[in-house]
Design a protein around this motif. Structure first.
Motif, PDB file in Angstrom:
ATOM      1  N   LYS A  78       0.806  -1.209   0.000  1.00  0.00           N
ATOM      2  CA  LYS A  78       0.000   0.000   0.000  1.00  0.00           C
ATOM      3  C   LYS A  78       0.843   1.264   0.000  1.00  0.00           C
ATOM      4  CE  LYS A  78      -3.729  -2.376   2.436  1.00  0.00           C
ATOM      5  NZ  LYS A  78      -4.656  -2.422   1.319  1.00  0.00           N
ATOM      6  N   ILE A  79       2.111   1.155   0.411  1.00  0.00           N
ATOM      7  CA  ILE A  79       2.946   2.350   0.467  1.00  0.00           C
ATOM      8  C   ILE A  79       3.201   2.931  -0.918  1.00  0.00           C
ATOM      9  CG2 ILE A  79       5.183   1.177   0.276  1.00  0.00           C
ATOM     10  CD1 ILE A  79       6.220   3.118   2.405  1.00  0.00           C
ATOM     11  N   LYS A  80       3.008   2.113  -1.972  1.00  0.00           N
ATOM     12  CA  LYS A  80       3.222   2.613  -3.327  1.00  0.00           C
ATOM     13  C   LYS A  80       2.269   3.746  -3.672  1.00  0.00           C
ATOM     14  CE  LYS A  80       5.005  -1.731  -5.213  1.00  0.00           C
ATOM     15  NZ  LYS A  80       4.797  -2.813  -6.203  1.00  0.00           N
ATOM     16  N   SER A  81       1.125   3.795  -3.006  1.00  0.00           N
ATOM     17  CA  SER A  81       0.132   4.827  -3.306  1.00  0.00           C
ATOM     18  C   SER A  81       0.212   6.007  -2.364  1.00  0.00           C
ATOM     19  CB  SER A  81      -1.280   4.222  -3.240  1.00  0.00           C
ATOM     20  OG  SER A  81      -1.551   3.763  -1.927  1.00  0.00           O
ATOM     21  N   ILE A  82       1.227   6.036  -1.500  1.00  0.00           N
ATOM     22  CA  ILE A  82       1.249   7.041  -0.438  1.00  0.00           C
ATOM     23  C   ILE A  82       1.388   8.462  -0.976  1.00  0.00           C
ATOM     24  CG2 ILE A  82       3.742   6.990  -0.051  1.00  0.00           C
ATOM     25  CD1 ILE A  82       0.991   7.178   2.628  1.00  0.00           C
ATOM     26  N   GLY A  83       2.076   8.645  -2.118  1.00  0.00           N
ATOM     27  CA  GLY A  83       2.280   9.991  -2.647  1.00  0.00           C
ATOM     28  C   GLY A  83       0.985  10.656  -3.056  1.00  0.00           C
ATOM     29  N   TRP A  84       0.253  10.005  -3.988  1.00  0.00           N
ATOM     30  CA  TRP A  84      -0.998  10.607  -4.438  1.00  0.00           C
ATOM     31  C   TRP A  84      -2.052  10.577  -3.349  1.00  0.00           C
ATOM     32  CZ3 TRP A  84      -5.457   7.937  -4.177  1.00  0.00           C
ATOM     33  CH2 TRP A  84      -5.402   6.538  -4.177  1.00  0.00           C
ATOM     34  N   LEU A  85      -2.011   9.541  -2.480  1.00  0.00           N
ATOM     35  CA  LEU A  85      -3.000   9.434  -1.421  1.00  0.00           C
ATOM     36  C   LEU A  85      -2.880  10.587  -0.436  1.00  0.00           C
ATOM     37  CD1 LEU A  85      -5.241   7.736  -0.112  1.00  0.00           C
ATOM     38  CD2 LEU A  85      -3.462   6.518   1.135  1.00  0.00           C
ATOM     39  N   ARG A  86      -1.642  10.939  -0.079  1.00  0.00           N
ATOM     40  CA  ARG A  86      -1.429  12.049   0.848  1.00  0.00           C
ATOM     41  C   ARG A  86      -1.995  13.343   0.295  1.00  0.00           C
ATOM     42  NH1 ARG A  86       1.594  16.363   1.335  1.00  0.00           N
ATOM     43  NH2 ARG A  86       2.566  15.955  -0.666  1.00  0.00           N
ATOM     44  N   ALA A  87      -1.682  13.642  -0.967  1.00  0.00           N
ATOM     45  CA  ALA A  87      -2.154  14.887  -1.571  1.00  0.00           C
ATOM     46  C   ALA A  87      -3.672  14.900  -1.710  1.00  0.00           C
ATOM     47  CB  ALA A  87      -1.494  15.083  -2.933  1.00  0.00           C
ATOM     48  N   ALA A  88      -4.262  13.766  -2.104  1.00  0.00           N
ATOM     49  CA  ALA A  88      -5.703  13.712  -2.302  1.00  0.00           C
ATOM     50  C   ALA A  88      -6.459  13.857  -0.981  1.00  0.00           C
ATOM     51  CB  ALA A  88      -6.083  12.405  -2.983  1.00  0.00           C
ATOM     52  N   VAL A  89      -6.010  13.141   0.044  1.00  0.00           N
ATOM     53  CA  VAL A  89      -6.679  13.215   1.341  1.00  0.00           C
ATOM     54  C   VAL A  89      -6.527  14.598   1.963  1.00  0.00           C
ATOM     55  CG1 VAL A  89      -6.643  12.346   3.709  1.00  0.00           C
ATOM     56  CG2 VAL A  89      -6.540  10.752   1.791  1.00  0.00           C
ATOM     57  N   LEU A  90      -5.320  15.161   1.870  1.00  0.00           N
ATOM     58  CA  LEU A  90      -5.098  16.504   2.399  1.00  0.00           C
ATOM     59  C   LEU A  90      -5.994  17.517   1.707  1.00  0.00           C
ATOM     60  CD1 LEU A  90      -3.454  18.470   4.142  1.00  0.00           C
ATOM     61  CD2 LEU A  90      -1.799  18.611   2.261  1.00  0.00           C
ATOM     62  N   GLY A  91      -6.107  17.427   0.387  1.00  0.00           N
ATOM     63  CA  GLY A  91      -6.945  18.372  -0.354  1.00  0.00           C
ATOM     64  C   GLY A  91      -8.409  18.246   0.002  1.00  0.00           C
ATOM     65  N   ALA A  92      -8.924  17.014   0.064  1.00  0.00           N
ATOM     66  CA  ALA A  92     -10.337  16.816   0.383  1.00  0.00           C
ATOM     67  C   ALA A  92     -10.649  17.246   1.812  1.00  0.00           C
ATOM     68  CB  ALA A  92     -10.706  15.349   0.169  1.00  0.00           C
ATOM     69  N   ASN A  93      -9.776  16.897   2.740  1.00  0.00           N
ATOM     70  CA  ASN A  93      -9.978  17.334   4.131  1.00  0.00           C
ATOM     71  C   ASN A  93     -10.019  18.847   4.233  1.00  0.00           C
ATOM     72  OD1 ASN A  93     -10.183  14.854   5.366  1.00  0.00           O
ATOM     73  ND2 ASN A  93      -8.039  14.729   5.932  1.00  0.00           N
ATOM     74  N   ASP A  94      -9.047  19.508   3.600  1.00  0.00           N
ATOM     75  CA  ASP A  94      -9.014  20.965   3.639  1.00  0.00           C
ATOM     76  C   ASP A  94     -10.258  21.561   2.998  1.00  0.00           C
ATOM     77  OD1 ASP A  94      -6.676  21.078   4.969  1.00  0.00           O
ATOM     78  OD2 ASP A  94      -5.501  22.022   3.385  1.00  0.00           O
ATOM     79  N   GLY A  95     -10.698  20.951   1.890  1.00  0.00           N
ATOM     80  CA  GLY A  95     -11.882  21.469   1.210  1.00  0.00           C
ATOM     81  C   GLY A  95     -13.107  21.427   2.093  1.00  0.00           C
ATOM     82  N   ILE A  96     -13.304  20.299   2.770  1.00  0.00           N
ATOM     83  CA  ILE A  96     -14.472  20.169   3.641  1.00  0.00           C
ATOM     84  C   ILE A  96     -14.350  21.081   4.859  1.00  0.00           C
ATOM     85  CG2 ILE A  96     -15.794  18.601   5.102  1.00  0.00           C
ATOM     86  CD1 ILE A  96     -14.959  16.327   3.226  1.00  0.00           C
ATOM     87  N   ILE A  97     -13.211  21.003   5.540  1.00  0.00           N
ATOM     88  CA  ILE A  97     -13.054  21.741   6.794  1.00  0.00           C
ATOM     89  C   ILE A  97     -13.100  23.249   6.570  1.00  0.00           C
ATOM     90  CG2 ILE A  97     -11.492  22.223   8.721  1.00  0.00           C
ATOM     91  CD1 ILE A  97     -10.413  19.363   8.351  1.00  0.00           C
ATOM     92  N   SER A  98     -12.309  23.735   5.614  1.00  0.00           N
ATOM     93  CA  SER A  98     -12.235  25.185   5.432  1.00  0.00           C
ATOM     94  C   SER A  98     -13.542  25.764   4.914  1.00  0.00           C
ATOM     95  CB  SER A  98     -11.083  25.543   4.484  1.00  0.00           C
ATOM     96  OG  SER A  98     -11.286  24.962   3.215  1.00  0.00           O
ATOM     97  N   THR A  99     -14.178  25.083   3.969  1.00  0.00           N
ATOM     98  CA  THR A  99     -15.427  25.605   3.422  1.00  0.00           C
ATOM     99  C   THR A  99     -16.556  25.521   4.442  1.00  0.00           C
ATOM    100  OG1 THR A  99     -14.733  24.875   1.220  1.00  0.00           O
ATOM    101  CG2 THR A  99     -17.043  25.450   1.495  1.00  0.00           C
ATOM    102  N   ALA A 100     -16.638  24.399   5.149  1.00  0.00           N
ATOM    103  CA  ALA A 100     -17.672  24.262   6.184  1.00  0.00           C
ATOM    104  C   ALA A 100     -17.473  25.301   7.284  1.00  0.00           C
ATOM    105  CB  ALA A 100     -17.639  22.852   6.769  1.00  0.00           C
ATOM    106  N   SER A 101     -16.229  25.473   7.743  1.00  0.00           N
ATOM    107  CA  SER A 101     -15.956  26.450   8.796  1.00  0.00           C
ATOM    108  C   SER A 101     -16.251  27.863   8.317  1.00  0.00           C
ATOM    109  CB  SER A 101     -14.491  26.342   9.237  1.00  0.00           C
ATOM    110  OG  SER A 101     -14.214  25.068   9.765  1.00  0.00           O
ATOM    111  N   LEU A 102     -15.897  28.152   7.057  1.00  0.00           N
ATOM    112  CA  LEU A 102     -16.144  29.480   6.494  1.00  0.00           C
ATOM    113  C   LEU A 102     -17.643  29.786   6.443  1.00  0.00           C
ATOM    114  CD1 LEU A 102     -14.773  31.942   5.153  1.00  0.00           C
ATOM    115  CD2 LEU A 102     -14.997  30.743   2.969  1.00  0.00           C
TER     116      LEU A 102
END
Length: 230
Positions: free
Chosen positions: A10-34
């Motif tokens: 599973k570590i082979k997917s860690i690069g794109w997974l990190r960026a995708a999860v970080l982006g989606a989390n930020d999108g939900i949290i920042s927009t919802a909080s805003l």
């Protein structure tokens, strides 16, 4: 006859997974909080939607820019390190051979075997062997700026669209609790999926993201109420 054994780490997917999860989390949290912060200041429904759309666009562009610059810097560092290593191989091959053999010795090989392994790997691909075992640069970890930027921006936009949809369909008096509840549900689901994809336990990842997201939305609501009252 035994079939070939294939492994999927599973570590082979860690690069794109990190960026995708970080982006989606930020999108939900920042927009919802805003939106929650603005709603707590008694803004109109139309202003909430406008705020959310502006946050989505600005956040996606910010994520893409930040990720591209960051990963590009990493890529530049990797290229410089590889160029330096290539020059060292050309100027002093024997020393580089001893250096690589010493690395294998520290990993547990006998001196003679370490020397043989270093000789064989350098004969096959000297720069690749040193990049992997001396510098820690592999195909899995190699920086890909454009991929990281697009992944972060698109995942942020997808994440940010979820609170926006909830804002659109929820009645005014239920906007804040609806956004908070559904956002925490989305984040818990995303945290669980990310943990499962990475082979990690589900509950710790889900609880972490829910706690910090609830705190973020709570602070935004408090500030909105304070500003709305004044």
């Amino acid at each position: 006859m035994t079939r070939g054994h294939r492994e999927s780490h599973k570590i082979k997917s860690i690069g794109w997974l990190r960026a995708a999860v970080l982006g989606a989390n930020d999108g939900i949290i920042s927009t919802a909080s805003l939106i929650i912060g603005v709603a707590s200041a008694h803004a109109s429904h139309g202003n909430l939607l406008l705020t959310g759309v502006a946050g989505l666009i600005a956040g996606a562009m910010s994520m893409a820019t930040g990720e591209y610059v960051s990963v590009s810097s990493q890529a530049d560092t990797e290229r410089a390190a590889l160029a330096e290593e290539k020059a060292e191989l050309e100027n002093d091959g024997p020393h580089e051979h001893r250096e690589l053999a010493a690395i294998y010795e520290r990993r547990g090989l006998e001196r003679g075997l370490a020397d043989e392994v270093a000789h064989a790997l350098m004969a096959h691909d000297a720069l690749g062997a040193h990049a992997r075992d001396e510098l820690g640069i592999t195909e899995i970890t190699t920086a890909k700026p454009l991929q990281a930027a697009l992944s972060s921006a698109s995942s942020f936009a997808v994440g940010a669209s979820l609170p926006l949809v909830v804002t659109t369909i929820s009645p005014d008096r239920w906007t804040v609790p609806a956004i908070a509840g559904t956002s925490l549900l989305f984040l818990a689901t995303l945290g669980g999926l990310a943990a499962r994809a990475g082979g990690a336990p589900l509950m710790p990842g889900m609880l972490r993201v829910m706690f910090w997201s609830a705190l973020s939305m709570g602070v935004a609501s408090g500030i909105g109420n304070l500003l709305g009252a004044t």
